[in-house]
Design a protein around this motif. Sequence first.
Motif, PDB file in Angstrom:
ATOM      1  N   GLU A  40       0.831  -1.212   0.000  1.00  0.00           N
ATOM      2  CA  GLU A  40       0.000   0.000   0.000  1.00  0.00           C
ATOM      3  C   GLU A  40       0.859   1.253   0.000  1.00  0.00           C
ATOM      4  O   GLU A  40       0.625   2.200  -0.776  1.00  0.00           O
ATOM      5  CB  GLU A  40      -0.903  -0.026   1.234  1.00  0.00           C
ATOM      6  CG  GLU A  40      -1.968   1.050   1.251  1.00  0.00           C
ATOM      7  CD  GLU A  40      -3.150   0.699   0.374  1.00  0.00           C
ATOM      8  OE1 GLU A  40      -3.946   1.606   0.119  1.00  0.00           O
ATOM      9  OE2 GLU A  40      -3.262  -0.468  -0.064  1.00  0.00           O
ATOM     10  N   ASP A  44       1.197   3.759  -3.185  1.00  0.00           N
ATOM     11  CA  ASP A  44       0.729   5.130  -2.982  1.00  0.00           C
ATOM     12  C   ASP A  44       1.831   6.129  -3.315  1.00  0.00           C
ATOM     13  O   ASP A  44       1.578   7.197  -3.897  1.00  0.00           O
ATOM     14  CB  ASP A  44       0.265   5.327  -1.541  1.00  0.00           C
ATOM     15  CG  ASP A  44      -1.120   4.733  -1.304  1.00  0.00           C
ATOM     16  OD1 ASP A  44      -1.781   4.362  -2.294  1.00  0.00           O
ATOM     17  OD2 ASP A  44      -1.538   4.621  -0.127  1.00  0.00           O
ATOM     18  N   SER A 103     -16.192   9.914  -7.214  1.00  0.00           N
ATOM     19  CA  SER A 103     -16.043   9.797  -5.767  1.00  0.00           C
ATOM     20  C   SER A 103     -16.742  10.959  -5.124  1.00  0.00           C
ATOM     21  O   SER A 103     -16.776  12.069  -5.665  1.00  0.00           O
ATOM     22  CB  SER A 103     -14.554   9.781  -5.381  1.00  0.00           C
ATOM     23  OG  SER A 103     -14.422   9.790  -3.987  1.00  0.00           O
ATOM     24  N   TYR A 114      -6.160  10.471  -0.939  1.00  0.00           N
ATOM     25  CA  TYR A 114      -6.326   9.108  -1.438  1.00  0.00           C
ATOM     26  C   TYR A 114      -7.733   8.622  -1.117  1.00  0.00           C
ATOM     27  O   TYR A 114      -8.304   8.946  -0.066  1.00  0.00           O
ATOM     28  CB  TYR A 114      -5.306   8.162  -0.782  1.00  0.00           C
ATOM     29  CG  TYR A 114      -3.881   8.455  -1.169  1.00  0.00           C
ATOM     30  CD1 TYR A 114      -3.339   7.910  -2.343  1.00  0.00           C
ATOM     31  CD2 TYR A 114      -3.066   9.261  -0.373  1.00  0.00           C
ATOM     32  CE1 TYR A 114      -2.019   8.161  -2.696  1.00  0.00           C
ATOM     33  CE2 TYR A 114      -1.755   9.523  -0.722  1.00  0.00           C
ATOM     34  CZ  TYR A 114      -1.234   8.974  -1.889  1.00  0.00           C
ATOM     35  OH  TYR A 114       0.063   9.224  -2.236  1.00  0.00           O
ATOM     36  N   ILE A 116     -10.789   5.186  -2.263  1.00  0.00           N
ATOM     37  CA  ILE A 116     -11.139   3.965  -3.000  1.00  0.00           C
ATOM     38  C   ILE A 116     -12.389   4.260  -3.833  1.00  0.00           C
ATOM     39  O   ILE A 116     -13.367   4.805  -3.326  1.00  0.00           O
ATOM     40  CB  ILE A 116     -11.392   2.791  -2.043  1.00  0.00           C
ATOM     41  CG1 ILE A 116     -10.140   2.506  -1.201  1.00  0.00           C
ATOM     42  CG2 ILE A 116     -11.785   1.537  -2.821  1.00  0.00           C
ATOM     43  CD1 ILE A 116      -8.949   2.058  -1.989  1.00  0.00           C
ATOM     44  N   GLU A 118     -14.464   3.031  -7.921  1.00  0.00           N
ATOM     45  CA  GLU A 118     -14.617   1.992  -8.933  1.00  0.00           C
ATOM     46  C   GLU A 118     -14.395   2.608 -10.312  1.00  0.00           C
ATOM     47  O   GLU A 118     -14.849   3.725 -10.597  1.00  0.00           O
ATOM     48  CB  GLU A 118     -16.007   1.359  -8.874  1.00  0.00           C
ATOM     49  CG  GLU A 118     -16.170   0.364  -7.739  1.00  0.00           C
ATOM     50  CD  GLU A 118     -17.428  -0.484  -7.902  1.00  0.00           C
ATOM     51  OE1 GLU A 118     -18.125  -0.293  -8.913  1.00  0.00           O
ATOM     52  OE2 GLU A 118     -17.674  -1.326  -7.014  1.00  0.00           O
ATOM     53  N   PRO A 123     -12.387  -2.189  -8.458  1.00  0.00           N
ATOM     54  CA  PRO A 123     -11.947  -1.264  -7.408  1.00  0.00           C
ATOM     55  C   PRO A 123     -10.577  -0.701  -7.754  1.00  0.00           C
ATOM     56  O   PRO A 123      -9.684  -1.431  -8.204  1.00  0.00           O
ATOM     57  CB  PRO A 123     -11.886  -2.143  -6.161  1.00  0.00           C
ATOM     58  CG  PRO A 123     -11.732  -3.533  -6.671  1.00  0.00           C
ATOM     59  CD  PRO A 123     -12.446  -3.584  -7.988  1.00  0.00           C
ATOM     60  N   ARG A 125      -7.508   2.447  -6.606  1.00  0.00           N
ATOM     61  CA  ARG A 125      -6.978   3.391  -5.623  1.00  0.00           C
ATOM     62  C   ARG A 125      -6.773   4.710  -6.342  1.00  0.00           C
ATOM     63  O   ARG A 125      -6.060   4.783  -7.345  1.00  0.00           O
ATOM     64  CB  ARG A 125      -5.655   2.873  -5.081  1.00  0.00           C
ATOM     65  CG  ARG A 125      -4.978   3.755  -4.065  1.00  0.00           C
ATOM     66  CD  ARG A 125      -5.669   3.747  -2.723  1.00  0.00           C
ATOM     67  NE  ARG A 125      -4.835   4.340  -1.684  1.00  0.00           N
ATOM     68  CZ  ARG A 125      -5.256   4.576  -0.445  1.00  0.00           C
ATOM     69  NH1 ARG A 125      -6.506   4.244  -0.113  1.00  0.00           N
ATOM     70  NH2 ARG A 125      -4.455   5.108   0.434  1.00  0.00           N
ATOM     71  N   TRP A 147      -5.123   7.109 -10.854  1.00  0.00           N
ATOM     72  CA  TRP A 147      -5.667   5.914 -10.180  1.00  0.00           C
ATOM     73  C   TRP A 147      -5.026   4.643 -10.730  1.00  0.00           C
ATOM     74  O   TRP A 147      -4.445   4.633 -11.803  1.00  0.00           O
ATOM     75  CB  TRP A 147      -7.191   5.868 -10.282  1.00  0.00           C
ATOM     76  CG  TRP A 147      -7.746   5.781 -11.677  1.00  0.00           C
ATOM     77  CD1 TRP A 147      -8.115   4.642 -12.324  1.00  0.00           C
ATOM     78  CD2 TRP A 147      -8.015   6.859 -12.581  1.00  0.00           C
ATOM     79  NE1 TRP A 147      -8.603   4.936 -13.576  1.00  0.00           N
ATOM     80  CE2 TRP A 147      -8.559   6.301 -13.753  1.00  0.00           C
ATOM     81  CE3 TRP A 147      -7.861   8.284 -12.519  1.00  0.00           C
ATOM     82  CZ2 TRP A 147      -8.934   7.074 -14.841  1.00  0.00           C
ATOM     83  CZ3 TRP A 147      -8.237   9.039 -13.613  1.00  0.00           C
ATOM     84  CH2 TRP A 147      -8.765   8.416 -14.748  1.00  0.00           C
ATOM     85  N   ILE A 150      -6.539  -1.972  -7.803  1.00  0.00           N
ATOM     86  CA  ILE A 150      -6.155  -2.533  -6.495  1.00  0.00           C
ATOM     87  C   ILE A 150      -5.609  -3.946  -6.649  1.00  0.00           C
ATOM     88  O   ILE A 150      -4.749  -4.376  -5.876  1.00  0.00           O
ATOM     89  CB  ILE A 150      -7.362  -2.480  -5.536  1.00  0.00           C
ATOM     90  CG1 ILE A 150      -7.652  -1.019  -5.163  1.00  0.00           C
ATOM     91  CG2 ILE A 150      -7.113  -3.315  -4.286  1.00  0.00           C
ATOM     92  CD1 ILE A 150      -8.794  -0.838  -4.181  1.00  0.00           C
TER      93      ILE A 150
END
Length: 471
Positions: A40, A44, A103, A114, A116, A118, A123, A125, A147, A150
Amino acid sequence: MTARSMSLRLRLLLLILTPLLLVSVLLGWWRFTVAQSTAEDLFDRGLLAAALAISRDVAISEGDALSPRTRALISDAGGGEVFYHVTGPGGIYVTGYAYPPSSRVSAGGDGPHYMIAEYRDEPVRVLRMSETTTIGNLTGKTVVTAWQRIREREAFANALARRAAALILALMATLAVVVWFGVQMGLRPLNSLHDAIQQRSPDDLHRIRRAVPAEVSGIVKTLNRLLGEVDHSIKAHQAFISDAAHQLRNPAAALLSLAETLPDVRDPGERARREQELIGAARKSARLAEQLLSLERLRYGRQLGNDSFDLNEIAETLCADLGAKVLSRDLDFGFERTGGALPVRGDAVLLGEAITNLIENAMQHGGPMLTGISVRTARSETDARIQVRDDGRGLSPGDSETVFRRFGQLTPGDGTGLGLSIVSEVARMHGGTVRIEPSDRGAHLTLSLPLSRLAGPGDQATPDRGPAQVN
């Protein structure tokens, strides 16, 4: 297989490897969570580097498309496919994919955010960041949205976890092999001890002198003690059989001789005398065999009773039963009972036999000067006592080792040599003693037994009857 029947080798392996297996499972779970956190963080950071590169490229090119070098950098830094969408001042679309993930979280402030979301039913990030830039004649907020799927992060985390699991499994396998050989080496002294004992014959009961580890020395000491006790017991049995055979040989020979000559005797008087001799020899042989068996049962087989009774009553009853036998020898016989009860705990039959043997010993070995036997009971603070006195040949305390030994006799006589040995064994079984007291004339023997409880008011209900003389 139960825990008791499990081999020591398997038990040691389980005791050592089970905690290690538990620790390895916990370590694997921790390593998996660390791998996820590491993936992660790395992804990131890569997403942030891609967003910064896109922002700088847009600012430098004033809204033109990204350069090939920036595209290659984004792909290498992200560790997977990176999508992006850039809007300039006033929300004007600048470059990137036309439809970014939706989002509800807005990019408030200039810092990276950051979330989550779709994208195309997968999904992802999402990183959204904004900063003030000038494109052409317009100055305002430029929003960069980048993005990444995931599943690519999860694949990276799983790869890290698999590597850690493989390392842990390899380490556990190595430890299992090391522990197995370590246990084998550690148990080698036990195997050597087993082989040494297995090679012994049933007649070899000598001490084990093989060097063993300190943890096993206690077992070897106990085994050596047990071997010593078994050897002593076997030697005692062998000595008993030898002594019994020697003692029974003469009575058996006498019986055979009398039985063989009896058919040739024609005179009625002589025949009656021979018959009485045969009966006497048979009684002596029967008494000897009975005492031999009694002594052996006392030493190895008889279970001691645990009844509570008054020793006064036992002694008085036996003296009354033996009175006629003693008087038939033209001897004085007396019994003196102490005041109060003498409570003892044990086997009344065995104690009766011991008292009988004390009286019969005085009759057998008192010699021609014997004129009387007296029996009395007494007590001390802790003991009940039976005292048997006679005025015959006499015994001294120095004779104890001989007379209390099996077949021990100071002078040859008609006795079996077992009476006082049986008395000594009965006393030992009851936690008491038998001893020869110093005496100016005759023999004085005392049988002492522990009182089962201190005398109470009820124990004083029996009055002192004084001496009961039988003439």
